[in-house]
Design an enzyme around this catalytic site. Structure first.
Site, short mmCIF file in Angstrom:
data_model
loop_
_atom_site.label_atom_id
_atom_site.label_comp_id
_atom_site.label_asym_id
_atom_site.label_seq_id
_atom_site.Cartn_x
_atom_site.Cartn_y
_atom_site.Cartn_z
N ALA A 105 0.85 -1.19 0.00
CA ALA A 105 0.00 0.00 0.00
C ALA A 105 0.88 1.24 0.00
O ALA A 105 2.02 1.21 0.48
CB ALA A 105 -0.92 0.01 1.22
N PHE A 106 0.35 2.34 -0.51
CA PHE A 106 1.14 3.57 -0.63
C PHE A 106 1.65 4.06 0.71
O PHE A 106 2.66 4.77 0.79
CB PHE A 106 0.30 4.67 -1.32
CG PHE A 106 -0.70 5.35 -0.43
CD1 PHE A 106 -0.36 6.48 0.32
CD2 PHE A 106 -2.01 4.90 -0.34
CE1 PHE A 106 -1.28 7.12 1.12
CE2 PHE A 106 -2.94 5.54 0.47
CZ PHE A 106 -2.58 6.65 1.20
N LYS A 107 0.98 3.68 1.78
CA LYS A 107 1.34 4.22 3.09
C LYS A 107 2.66 3.67 3.63
O LYS A 107 3.16 4.14 4.65
CB LYS A 107 0.19 3.96 4.07
CG LYS A 107 -1.07 4.70 3.62
CD LYS A 107 -2.29 4.42 4.45
CE LYS A 107 -3.48 5.18 3.86
NZ LYS A 107 -4.72 4.99 4.61
N ASP A 108 3.22 2.69 2.92
CA ASP A 108 4.54 2.21 3.31
C ASP A 108 5.57 3.34 3.27
O ASP A 108 6.50 3.36 4.09
CB ASP A 108 5.00 1.08 2.37
CG ASP A 108 4.34 -0.24 2.68
OD1 ASP A 108 4.08 -0.53 3.86
OD2 ASP A 108 4.07 -1.01 1.74
N THR A 139 -3.54 2.07 6.44
CA THR A 139 -2.62 2.76 7.35
C THR A 139 -2.11 1.81 8.43
O THR A 139 -0.92 1.78 8.74
CB THR A 139 -3.30 3.97 8.02
OG1 THR A 139 -3.60 4.94 7.01
CG2 THR A 139 -2.39 4.62 9.05
#
Length: 429
Positions: A105-108, A139
């Site tokens: 996920a982009f939240k990495d 998240t």
């Protein structure tokens, strides 16, 4: 670099203080005191720079001298340990895939950057911080992975019961060590309200609470990076760029607008939302009417009162007319989302999960006004994170990636709570 509270510009703190506090004492989000545009030579030669070099140039003014250059470069290198491919989906439409990291996920990006900043600030100190975070989906997993085993940091993650996917839940309930998951009887907004209330509770000051949601500047600011990476990839076509962000808490699109303020030549932004249409309604009538969140198949965007929207308003001095020149917002139903997923797959073979499909829909709507532009939509999570939607909608079976295999079959361990008082007692005990 100093940061001020958006509730009171006289409340100013350093980068370190803003990261550790998460939220200002007056409940305001922190915002950088100055935004210095990057040099034109940086953009002229960006295609010759590595992602790490780009990210360092972008972030260094926001950190200032609080982390030495050599340490900051190492933090950036450890943050960007995966690729950000810009994939051609159809003519003049690209998917910016942000899901090739450890939790897909982009939240990495933000979670890894923040955890390493916090670890640097705690170095050599007998200090313990508690990272308290609410999640509507990805998240939690990204924060759990990013902070796993970080010395001096305990992580407590609140998530709404029954409103995250099975894989998302496994990513935040199976790691153990310094990670604890709390299952809340409610929606994401209830989780976020509890987190904000805890920050203001004087009884909990000794816990050194901070947040790893995008309200924290160390989670939010690194999300600028991938807009620069997309520009680097598509600069050669010499066409104006429109970016559509599937938007829940509005951290990504807010970071994109900040990137534009730094000089990144992006023409227009689209905040593509699901049934949680607070911002699109605001653009229609000028009234910001936050409502309880509505459950949808794009659950990571189920946010009725997006925290970061106030930062966007700040960048346009609350001038709706100026804001509207750079920004549009459209909302889409679950049925429209499913239909888009099917159309993309049948026409191109590309597998878009629900959030990416919403981003695609918003992009296609905006491109009708800008036919000579290149469009980019953010694919914020791997389709496997939403296989319970993707597989039946597209009638396919997804291959399980390595990152996901590691959490399957593990026991979910979480504590169920129903109220803020239960959260408070948990933190105290």
């Amino acid at each position: 670099m100093n940061y001020y509270s958006l509730n009171n510009k006289n409340t100013k703190v350093s980068f370190q203080e803003a990261v550790i506090q998460g939220l200002a004492p007056d409940r305001g989000l922190y915002f950088p005191e100055k935004i210095a545009p990057l040099s034109q030579s940086f953009f002229d030669t960006i295609e010759n720079l590595s992602n790490e070099e780009i990210a360092f140039e972008v972030i260094k003014q926001f950190v200032g001298n609080e982390i030495p250059e050599i340490e900051l470069k190492q933090i950036v290198a450890e943050t960007l340990c995966f690729d950000f491919p810009c994939v051609s989906v159809e003519e003049n439409v690209y998917s910016l895939e942000l899901y090739h990291g450890p939790t897909m996920a982009f939240k990495d990006v933000g979670a890894r950057f923040m955890s390493r900043c916090l670890a640097y600030f705690n170095k050599g100190k007998d200090l313990k911080n508690t990272v308290l975070v609410a999640t509507s989906g990805d998240t939690g997993g990204a924060v759990a992975s990013g902070f796993l085993g970080v010395k001096g940091v305990e992580v407590v993650i609140l998530y709404p019961s029954g409103k995250v996917s099975d894989i998302q839940e496994r990513q935040l309930t199976t790691l153990g060590q310094n990670i604890t998951a709390l299952e809340v009887d409610g929606v994401f907004d209830d989780c976020q309200d509890m987190v904000k209330q805890a920050f203001l509770d004087s009884d909990l000051k000794y816990k050194n609470l901070t947040s790893a949601n995008s309200i924290n500047i160390a989670r939010w600011l690194p999300q600028m990076f991938y807009f620069f990476f997309a520009y680097k990839a598509l600069k050669k076509y010499n066409k104006p760029l429109i970016v559509s962000c599937p938007s829940g808490n509005f951290g990504n699109i807010c970071a994109g607008i900040l990137a534009k303020k730094l000089g990144l030549p992006l023409t227009h932004f689209v905040a593509a939302t699901n049934a949680n249409d607070t911002v699109s309604k605001f653009l229609e009538n000028g009234i910001y009417d936050a409502k309880p969140s509505v459950a949808t198949i794009s659950n990571a965007m189920d946010v009725g009162n997006p925290s970061n929207f106030i930062r966007i308003q700040e960048m346009y001095s609350n001038d709706l007319k100026e804001f509207s020149k750079d920004f549009s917002s459209y909302s889409f139903t679950d049925e429209e989302t499913k239909s888009a997923m099917k159309d993309i797959f049948s026409n191109t073979g590309y597998i878009a999960e629900p959030h990416g499909a919403v981003g695609y829909l918003g992009l296609k709507k905006e491109l009708k006004k800008h036919p000579n532009c290149i469009g980019i939509f953010l694919e914020t999570a791997h389709p496997i994170k939403f296989l319970d939607v993707v597989e039946p909608v597209l009638n396919i079976t997804l291959e399980i990636p390595k990152q996901i295999e590691s959490v399957l079959g593990k026991e979910k361990i979480r504590v169920k709570i129903n109220s803020y008082n239960e959260l408070k007692q948990f933190l105290i005990q």
